[in-house]
Design an enzyme around this catalytic site. Sequence first.
Site, PDB file in Angstrom:
ATOM      1  N   ASP A 143       3.063   3.984   1.473  1.00  0.00           N
ATOM      2  CA  ASP A 143       2.309   3.127   0.555  1.00  0.00           C
ATOM      3  C   ASP A 143       0.815   3.243   0.835  1.00  0.00           C
ATOM      4  O   ASP A 143       0.405   3.519   1.964  1.00  0.00           O
ATOM      5  CB  ASP A 143       2.787   1.670   0.738  1.00  0.00           C
ATOM      6  CG  ASP A 143       2.366   0.792  -0.417  1.00  0.00           C
ATOM      7  OD1 ASP A 143       1.897   1.322  -1.447  1.00  0.00           O
ATOM      8  OD2 ASP A 143       2.497  -0.442  -0.301  1.00  0.00           O
ATOM      9  N   ASN A 164       8.912   2.605 -10.023  1.00  0.00           N
ATOM     10  CA  ASN A 164       7.703   3.405 -10.283  1.00  0.00           C
ATOM     11  C   ASN A 164       7.651   3.957 -11.715  1.00  0.00           C
ATOM     12  O   ASN A 164       6.583   4.323 -12.200  1.00  0.00           O
ATOM     13  CB  ASN A 164       7.578   4.577  -9.294  1.00  0.00           C
ATOM     14  CG  ASN A 164       7.137   4.148  -7.910  1.00  0.00           C
ATOM     15  OD1 ASN A 164       7.396   4.817  -6.918  1.00  0.00           O
ATOM     16  ND2 ASN A 164       6.451   3.015  -7.811  1.00  0.00           N
TER      17      ASN A 164
HETATM   18  C1  FPP Z   1       2.356   4.360  -3.089  1.00  0.00           C
HETATM   19  O1  FPP Z   1       1.008   4.422  -3.422  1.00  0.00           O
HETATM   20  C2  FPP Z   1       3.058   5.625  -3.142  1.00  0.00           C
HETATM   21  C3  FPP Z   1       3.891   6.038  -4.148  1.00  0.00           C
HETATM   22  C4  FPP Z   1       3.895   5.520  -5.502  1.00  0.00           C
HETATM   23  C5  FPP Z   1       4.898   7.070  -3.872  1.00  0.00           C
HETATM   24  C6  FPP Z   1       4.574   8.065  -2.789  1.00  0.00           C
HETATM   25  C7  FPP Z   1       4.012   9.288  -3.354  1.00  0.00           C
HETATM   26  C8  FPP Z   1       3.364  10.229  -2.636  1.00  0.00           C
HETATM   27  C9  FPP Z   1       3.192  10.152  -1.181  1.00  0.00           C
HETATM   28  C10 FPP Z   1       2.767  11.395  -3.331  1.00  0.00           C
HETATM   29  C11 FPP Z   1       3.781  12.346  -3.904  1.00  0.00           C
HETATM   30  C12 FPP Z   1       4.750  12.838  -2.890  1.00  0.00           C
HETATM   31  C13 FPP Z   1       5.270  14.083  -2.845  1.00  0.00           C
HETATM   32  C14 FPP Z   1       6.232  14.416  -1.787  1.00  0.00           C
HETATM   33  C15 FPP Z   1       4.901  15.146  -3.794  1.00  0.00           C
HETATM   34  P1  FPP Z   1       0.440   3.276  -4.337  1.00  0.00           P
HETATM   35  O2  FPP Z   1      -0.098   3.913  -5.579  1.00  0.00           O
HETATM   36  O3  FPP Z   1       1.468   2.221  -4.591  1.00  0.00           O
HETATM   37  O4  FPP Z   1      -0.702   2.697  -3.449  1.00  0.00           O
HETATM   38  P2  FPP Z   1      -1.402   1.278  -3.637  1.00  0.00           P
HETATM   39  O5  FPP Z   1      -0.356   0.247  -3.297  1.00  0.00           O
HETATM   40  O6  FPP Z   1      -2.517   1.331  -2.654  1.00  0.00           O
HETATM   41  O7  FPP Z   1      -1.869   1.222  -5.060  1.00  0.00           O
END
Ligand code: FPP
Length: 236
Positions: A14, A62
């Site tokens: 996250d 998501n």
């Molecule tokens: C949270 O960040 C992360 C995700 C939505 C999923 C994880 C995705 C990745 C690590 C990138 C893609 C992965 C691969 C393996 C290609 P957020 O947007 O919720 O962060 P925030 O809470 O700070 O907004």
Amino acid sequence: MTEKTIRHVAIIMDGNGRWAERHGLPKIEGHRRGANQVSVILEAARDAKIDFLTLYAFSTENWKRSKQEVAALMKLMEEFLDEKIPELMEKNIRLRAIGRLGDLPAGVRGKLLRAIEATADNTAGTLIFALSYGGRAEIVDGVNRYLEAAWKSGKKPEKLTEESFRNCLYAPDVPDPELMIRTSGELRISNFLLWQLSYSEFYVTDTLWPDFGKEEFAEALAAYRKRERRFGGRLK
Ligand code: FPP
């Protein structure tokens, strides 16, 4: 004292959005940095002789994000699969995936299934992507598969037990994680591995996923090794 073995580590990655915001960059740059970090932690896990690393890459929730963000995340996944498969082969790492894979766009799903097939005989460790994954969805999907099999066989379904229910999970052969890491400070489980995390130790850090490196991964393992796990039993 012998060192506690850690076979399986699960991670809620996250904080990509916050990382981008703090750096004055578009959100997708945060996700891109997050995707790069996957390779770093995969290597750290292999060095630490962790057998299974499960990464929450995309949740069932998501899909509610903007069309652009979903498309960007799917593109990053495709790029990861294109670029990293040779690396997984070279490092002898097997790729697996859990989740409602049928919901993924055909391009990502095709590449994912090919990568899973190509790496199926690798033995140095397993990287498991949770994709279009939800813990509740996993339980419901498993029970429905079980009922369908019973209906097809024409027999009354047998009562499930905790042991037999395990076969309803997406990856029944994978041991439960000893440790679950969550980056960027939130104290939530967010529908991740609801069944499997019952007795896992949690390590939550304020570090944002794109900044979560090998050193902190090692710190998380060390913190786990210091804890006493009682599985609900009494203090001796
Ligand atoms: C949270 O960040 C992360 C995700 C939505 C999923 C994880 C995705 C990745 C690590 C990138 C893609 C992965 C691969 C393996 C290609 P957020 O947007 O919720 O962060 P925030 O809470 O700070 O907004």
